[in-house]
Scaffold this motif. Structure first.
Motif, PDB file in Angstrom:
ATOM      1  N   ALA A 174       0.840  -1.198   0.000  1.00  8.42           N
ATOM      2  CA  ALA A 174       0.000   0.000   0.000  1.00  8.42           C
ATOM      3  C   ALA A 174       0.874   1.247   0.000  1.00  8.42           C
ATOM      4  N   LYS A 175       0.431   2.285  -0.671  1.00  2.51           N
ATOM      5  CA  LYS A 175       1.090   3.586  -0.732  1.00  2.51           C
ATOM      6  C   LYS A 175       2.502   3.507  -1.318  1.00  2.51           C
ATOM      7  N   GLY A 222      -3.335   1.587  -7.369  1.00  2.00           N
ATOM      8  CA  GLY A 222      -4.413   2.525  -7.124  1.00  2.00           C
ATOM      9  C   GLY A 222      -4.549   2.863  -5.652  1.00  2.00           C
ATOM     10  N   SER A 223      -5.477   3.781  -5.357  1.00  3.82           N
ATOM     11  CA  SER A 223      -5.643   4.282  -3.998  1.00  3.82           C
ATOM     12  C   SER A 223      -6.562   3.414  -3.147  1.00  3.82           C
ATOM     13  N   ARG A 224      -7.316   2.509  -3.768  1.00  2.00           N
ATOM     14  CA  ARG A 224      -8.255   1.685  -3.014  1.00  2.00           C
ATOM     15  C   ARG A 224      -7.579   0.414  -2.506  1.00  2.00           C
ATOM     16  N   VAL A 225      -8.054  -0.087  -1.380  1.00  2.00           N
ATOM     17  CA  VAL A 225      -7.521  -1.327  -0.813  1.00  2.00           C
ATOM     18  C   VAL A 225      -8.155  -2.510  -1.545  1.00  2.00           C
ATOM     19  N   LEU A 226      -7.316  -3.354  -2.138  1.00  2.00           N
ATOM     20  CA  LEU A 226      -7.803  -4.507  -2.893  1.00  2.00           C
ATOM     21  C   LEU A 226      -7.788  -5.753  -2.021  1.00  2.00           C
ATOM     22  N   ARG A 227      -8.796  -6.578  -2.186  1.00  2.00           N
ATOM     23  CA  ARG A 227      -8.828  -7.850  -1.470  1.00  2.00           C
ATOM     24  C   ARG A 227      -7.740  -8.774  -2.016  1.00  2.00           C
ATOM     25  N   THR A 230      -8.481 -10.123  -5.343  1.00  2.00           N
ATOM     26  CA  THR A 230      -8.604  -9.143  -6.430  1.00  2.00           C
ATOM     27  C   THR A 230      -7.239  -8.682  -6.919  1.00  2.00           C
TER      28      THR A 230
END
Length: 246
Positions: A174-175, A222-227, A230
């Motif tokens: 993330a980030k 991307g900025s969204r948290v993916l499972r 996914t």
């Protein structure tokens, strides 16, 4: 009518007569309800594909006659991809294996990481791998692939990291930098790429640091948290769109 595609581990050649195994017998007789003379396509994972038809049916066996070799309906991607993915509960791992196969993955490496909370003894591990292999084969039958991805034995992430020799190595974090930023490091098109996806909760900082020490690029999608089921699909889609055949 579209011919049903069937995988068999038997040797295949023009004019050969082949008796299929129990898995195929059940599917053909009780799901497809095939009749004698019905056309099929056969492949055995070697990259070759054959037209055939049902030659003989009994209550317990199906025998097919191979008529001709044909050009494969799907050509493998020029990009060799490896997916290192932390094992997950329920049907999420099935989903990952199925969709990764459809997206052209060449190697699937199930991983044990610090935050994986699944315990597999030898018996359960054997059953899981047989089930995952069956899922992989079904995905090849459906998607038109004639080459089976290699499903590797379960390893810890630390066992696997030093043995990954891909041209491009990514670890999801993330980030982190975007794929476009990571892509700028490559002056020529990689011939192979691998990506590591952690479990729910992600890889630990120690595991990510170990991957970076082995020249993996941290990357974010991307900025969204993916499972966890996914993220592999997104990663493989991006790799194939940039350097493969999407």
């Amino acid at each position: 009518m579209r011919r049903s595609r069937i995988f068999t581990d038997k040797a295949l050649a023009e004019s050969a007569s082949v008796e299929l195994d129990a898995r195929n017998n059940h599917y053909l007789m009780h799901v497809l309800r095939v009749k004698q003379g019905q056309a099929l396509q056969l492949f055995n994972g070697s990259g070759r594909e054959f037209n055939a038809h049902i030659d003989a049916l009994t209550r317990k066996s199906v025998r097919v006659l191979i008529t001709e070799e044909v050009n494969p309906t799907v050509v493998e991607s020029p990009l060799h991809t490896t997916l290192g993915v932390a094992i997950s509960k329920g049907d999420r791992m099935d989903w990952v294996i199925q969709k990764a196969t459809e997206l052209g993955v060449n190697v699937i490496q199930p991983l044990l990481t610090e935050r994986v909370d699944i315990k597999l003894n030898a018996g359960r591990r054997e059953k899981k791998f047989a089930h995952w292999q069956s899922t992989l084969i079904s995905a090849c039958e459906q998607s038109g692939r004639c080459v089976l991805p290699s499903l590797q034995p379960l390893k810890s992430i630390n066992e696997w990291l030093p043995n990954d020799n891909s041209d491009c190595k990514l670890v999801l974090r993330a980030k982190a930098d975007s794929f476009e930023q990571v892509k700028s490091h490559f002056t020529s098109t990689p011939q192979s790429a691998s990506v590591i996806i952690g479990p729910e909760g992600g890889l630990s900082p120690k595991e990510t640091a170990a991957a970076v020490a082995q020249e993996y690029f941290p990357v974010g999608f991307g900025s969204r948290v993916l499972r966890t089921e996914t993220a592999p699909i997104v990663a493989l889609s991006i790799l194939q769109a940039n350097w493969g055949d999407l």
